[in-house]
Write a protein that holds these residues in place. Structure first.
Motif, PDB file in Angstrom:
ATOM      1  N   ALA A  68      69.710 -22.861  -4.150  1.00  0.00           N
ATOM      2  CA  ALA A  68      69.136 -23.451  -2.936  1.00  0.00           C
ATOM      3  C   ALA A  68      70.132 -23.341  -1.793  1.00  0.00           C
ATOM      4  N   ASP A  69      69.601 -23.258  -0.584  1.00  0.00           N
ATOM      5  CA  ASP A  69      70.449 -23.332   0.594  1.00  0.00           C
ATOM      6  C   ASP A  69      70.707 -24.794   0.919  1.00  0.00           C
ATOM      7  N   LYS A  70      71.862 -25.082   1.477  1.00  0.00           N
ATOM      8  CA  LYS A  70      72.232 -26.440   1.863  1.00  0.00           C
ATOM      9  C   LYS A  70      72.490 -26.573   3.358  1.00  0.00           C
ATOM     10  N   ALA A  71      72.777 -25.475   4.024  1.00  0.00           N
ATOM     11  CA  ALA A  71      73.074 -25.510   5.453  1.00  0.00           C
ATOM     12  C   ALA A  71      71.844 -25.941   6.240  1.00  0.00           C
ATOM     13  N   THR A  72      72.060 -26.765   7.255  1.00  0.00           N
ATOM     14  CA  THR A  72      70.975 -27.217   8.124  1.00  0.00           C
ATOM     15  C   THR A  72      71.326 -26.915   9.576  1.00  0.00           C
ATOM     16  N   TYR A  73      70.373 -27.145  10.451  1.00  0.00           N
ATOM     17  CA  TYR A  73      70.633 -26.927  11.876  1.00  0.00           C
ATOM     18  C   TYR A  73      71.623 -27.947  12.435  1.00  0.00           C
ATOM     19  N   PRO A  99      75.643 -22.623  -0.176  1.00  0.00           N
ATOM     20  CA  PRO A  99      74.509 -22.844  -1.075  1.00  0.00           C
ATOM     21  C   PRO A  99      74.983 -23.191  -2.476  1.00  0.00           C
ATOM     22  N   VAL A 100      74.052 -23.571  -3.315  1.00  0.00           N
ATOM     23  CA  VAL A 100      74.352 -23.842  -4.723  1.00  0.00           C
ATOM     24  C   VAL A 100      73.580 -22.857  -5.592  1.00  0.00           C
ATOM     25  N   GLY A 101      74.079 -22.669  -6.811  1.00  0.00           N
ATOM     26  CA  GLY A 101      73.356 -21.862  -7.786  1.00  0.00           C
ATOM     27  C   GLY A 101      73.867 -20.456  -7.974  1.00  0.00           C
ATOM     28  N   ILE A 102      74.803 -19.989  -7.123  1.00  0.00           N
ATOM     29  CA  ILE A 102      75.416 -18.669  -7.311  1.00  0.00           C
ATOM     30  C   ILE A 102      76.627 -18.868  -8.217  1.00  0.00           C
ATOM     31  N   VAL A 103      76.618 -18.217  -9.381  1.00  0.00           N
ATOM     32  CA  VAL A 103      77.638 -18.474 -10.394  1.00  0.00           C
ATOM     33  C   VAL A 103      78.688 -17.370 -10.457  1.00  0.00           C
ATOM     34  N   HIS A 104      78.247 -16.126 -10.584  1.00  0.00           N
ATOM     35  CA  HIS A 104      79.169 -14.991 -10.629  1.00  0.00           C
ATOM     36  C   HIS A 104      78.681 -13.918  -9.658  1.00  0.00           C
TER      37      HIS A 104
END
Length: 550
Positions: A489-494, A501-506
């Motif tokens: 998921a993306d976490k950055a907002t305006y 983001p979260v969920g990218i592992v390698h």
């Protein structure tokens, strides 16, 4: 009986595998450099995912085993249990053409799973000569470049609002030819920006023909994304057709509430052109707000000649009246409308305290009612004091989804390389690719996981002639992204853009881990991806300057 040394080596492998990596003690040359174990391979072609282990040696994928590989078969073992093993994502457009050397780790891109970045510049400077700059880079991602119409025009005509004469056009064509010979993928334009929008269509066709004879493609930020969007897409189609090369529309969008829903017509134009035999496609970022310069709020004629000429026009009563009238149309029809909160500053030259705040905030602080008329006066004042960059909240989510669902829509960030906490970027610089996979795949289900990965990988790779990338297959370059489909998921907002983001592992680039177990490794294995994008289309054309010896 197992020896103590072998038992310890095996234990170290298992423990390290659980943590995300292992470095067995063996140095046998038959070992793979990296094995990725336990994942679901989504190979980039759109085919269904399948359980397999992946082995890498050097910069290539050398084995994909559905039967499984032993952890000790690689010098490093990466744990992918419960994760997706995909080709590295390819960012179709980002603003890295002259500054990627200042951000060699490109962390805000890597943490999205991006392994290759395409600098299809449209409005600014470019490396010149290109080859020397590209070969000097020591960066984490792969990078690819275009040669730009705006750059060529600035070198020859500066900010003049006129057509080039024959000699000036030849000089511009020579600049384009130099870029193509140095490895550019094609010609890119930013016809919405000054000074590019002073160009007539015929000028762009003449330059695109140079790219065509060198095997290039044509990529464009089109001239108008508001109520002129249909004519602008028709112009892009005409340029590609008459110049004889493939075309691509960068960050396909529809701006202004009066045009919401027009994506049906813009997509129809693309489909119609393809049905006629033209190779044309497009890309999109998954946000309903754009980011651009202050210049887009002004008619292009008002900015011709640079800041001093603009000031003289503003000081002339009659000219200013015309300017304000045309700006009102841009504000109300093309951009954000009467709601001044929809224009959010990224960087204000004269008033940096407003970075991240809105035009409405500025109006309130000045004691103004915040009417459209107030907006025009404030915009003129800010432009006179150096201008600004801003986020424009002027698009509709339904158009984003409709464009995203088109089978030929590739993904881009349209982002900037940024350091954590530096400036006030659009959230797309941090989250575009994870946003597609989290919001539009997992949460809304508007596209499938396999199709989303295809658009991020093989579709984009083939567009730029990099057919040995963009796929998880034996023999392909080992650009690989491993992510958690349940968490990405993306976490950055305006309001708070500086969030990874979260969920990218390698993430691996050319076989080298640049993110391992969620941590940046500091490695810089990226390479220049040199053109042309269509090597089979290179041809000599004595009628086109710069193409005589192609």
């Amino acid at each position: 009986m197992m020896t103590k040394q072998r038992w310890l080596t095996g234990l170290a492998s298992v423990l390290a595998l659980a943590m995300g990596s292992a470095a067995p003690a063996q140095t046998d040359s038959s070992l793979h450099d990296v094995v990725i174990l336990g994942g679901t391979v989504v190979d980039g072609t759109g085919a269904p995912g399948y359980r397999a282990d992946v082995a890498i040696k050097g910069d290539r994928i050398v084995a994909i085993s559905r039967d499984g590989l032993a952890p000790e078969s690689g010098r490093y073992a990466l744990n992918a249990e419960g994760l997706v093993v995909a080709p590295g994502f390819i960012d179709n457009h980002a603003h890295i053409s002259t500054n990627i050397d200042q951000y060699p780790l490109a962390e805000n891109f890597l943490r999205q799973g991006i392994t290759s970045i395409v600098a299809s510049l449209h409005s600014g400077a470019q490396p010149y000569p290109l080859k020397a700059y590209a070969e000097s880079l020591r960066v984490a991602p792969n990078v690819a470049f275009f040669t730009g119409h705006s750059y060529a025009r600035m070198q020859v005509l500066g900010m003049e609002n006129r057509a080039p004469n024959a000699d000036e056009l030849r000089r511009m064509q020579t600049i384009i030819a130099d870029g193509m010979k140095d490895g550019a993928l094609g010609l890119s334009t930013g016809l919405i920006y000054v000074p590019a929008n002073y160009a007539r269509t015929e000028e762009v066709i003449a330059l695109a023909r140079v790219a065509a004879c060198h095997g290039g493609i044509y990529v464009s930020h089109i001239r108008d994304e508001g109520n002129g969007v249909l004519d602008s897409i028709k112009e892009a189609i005409r340029i590609a057709r008459e110049a004889g090369l493939p075309g691509q529309i960068n960050h396909h969008k529809v701006m202004g509430a009066g045009q919401w829903g027009w994506s049906r017509q813009t997509i129809a134009l693309i489909d119609e052109a393809r049905a006629s035999g033209l190779d044309i496609t497009h890309d999109v970022y998954p946000y309903a707000a754009s980011a651009s310069y202050s210049t887009v709020m002004f008619p292009s004629w008002a900015l011709a000649g640079g800041p001093d000429a603009f000031r003289k026009r503003v000081e002339d009563k009659g000219t200013r009246a015309r300017l304000e009238q045309e700006m009102m149309r841009i504000l109300m029809v093309q951009r954000t409308g009467a709601d001044l909160k929809r224009l959010q500053f990224r960087s204000v030259e004269a008033f940096p305290q407003y970075d991240g705040r809105t035009l409405a905030d500025l109006a309130v602080d000045r004691g103004l009612a915040g009417t459209p008329e107030d907006a025009i006066q404030l915009l003129i004042e800010l432009q006179l004091k150096g201008g600004f960059t801003a986020i424009y909240h002027a698009m509709d989510e339904a158009d984003i989804i409709r464009i995203l669902q088109h089978p030929l829509a590739m993904i881009e960030t349209d982002g900037d390389p940024v350091g954590l906490g530096e400036g006030f970027p659009h959230p797309r610089s941090y989250g575009a690719f994870p946003r597609v996979l989290g919001r539009y795949v997992r949460e809304q289900g508007v596209i499938t996981l396999e199709d989303a990965v295809r658009r991020m990988t093989s579709l984009a790779a083939d567009q730029i002639g990099q057919t040995e990338r963009g796929r998880v297959r034996e023999g392909a370059y080992a650009d690989i992204t491993v992510f958690d489909p349940r968490q990405i998921a993306d976490k950055a907002t305006y309001i708070e853009p500086h969030q990874y983001p979260v969920g990218i592992v390698h993430v691996l680039v050319n076989g080298v881990p640049v993110i391992r177990g969620g941590a940046l490794t500091g490695e810089k294995p990226g390479r220049p991806l040199l053109g042309p994008a269509r090597p089979g289309a290179v041809r000599a054309d004595k009628a086109v300057p710069g193409c005589e010896g192609s």
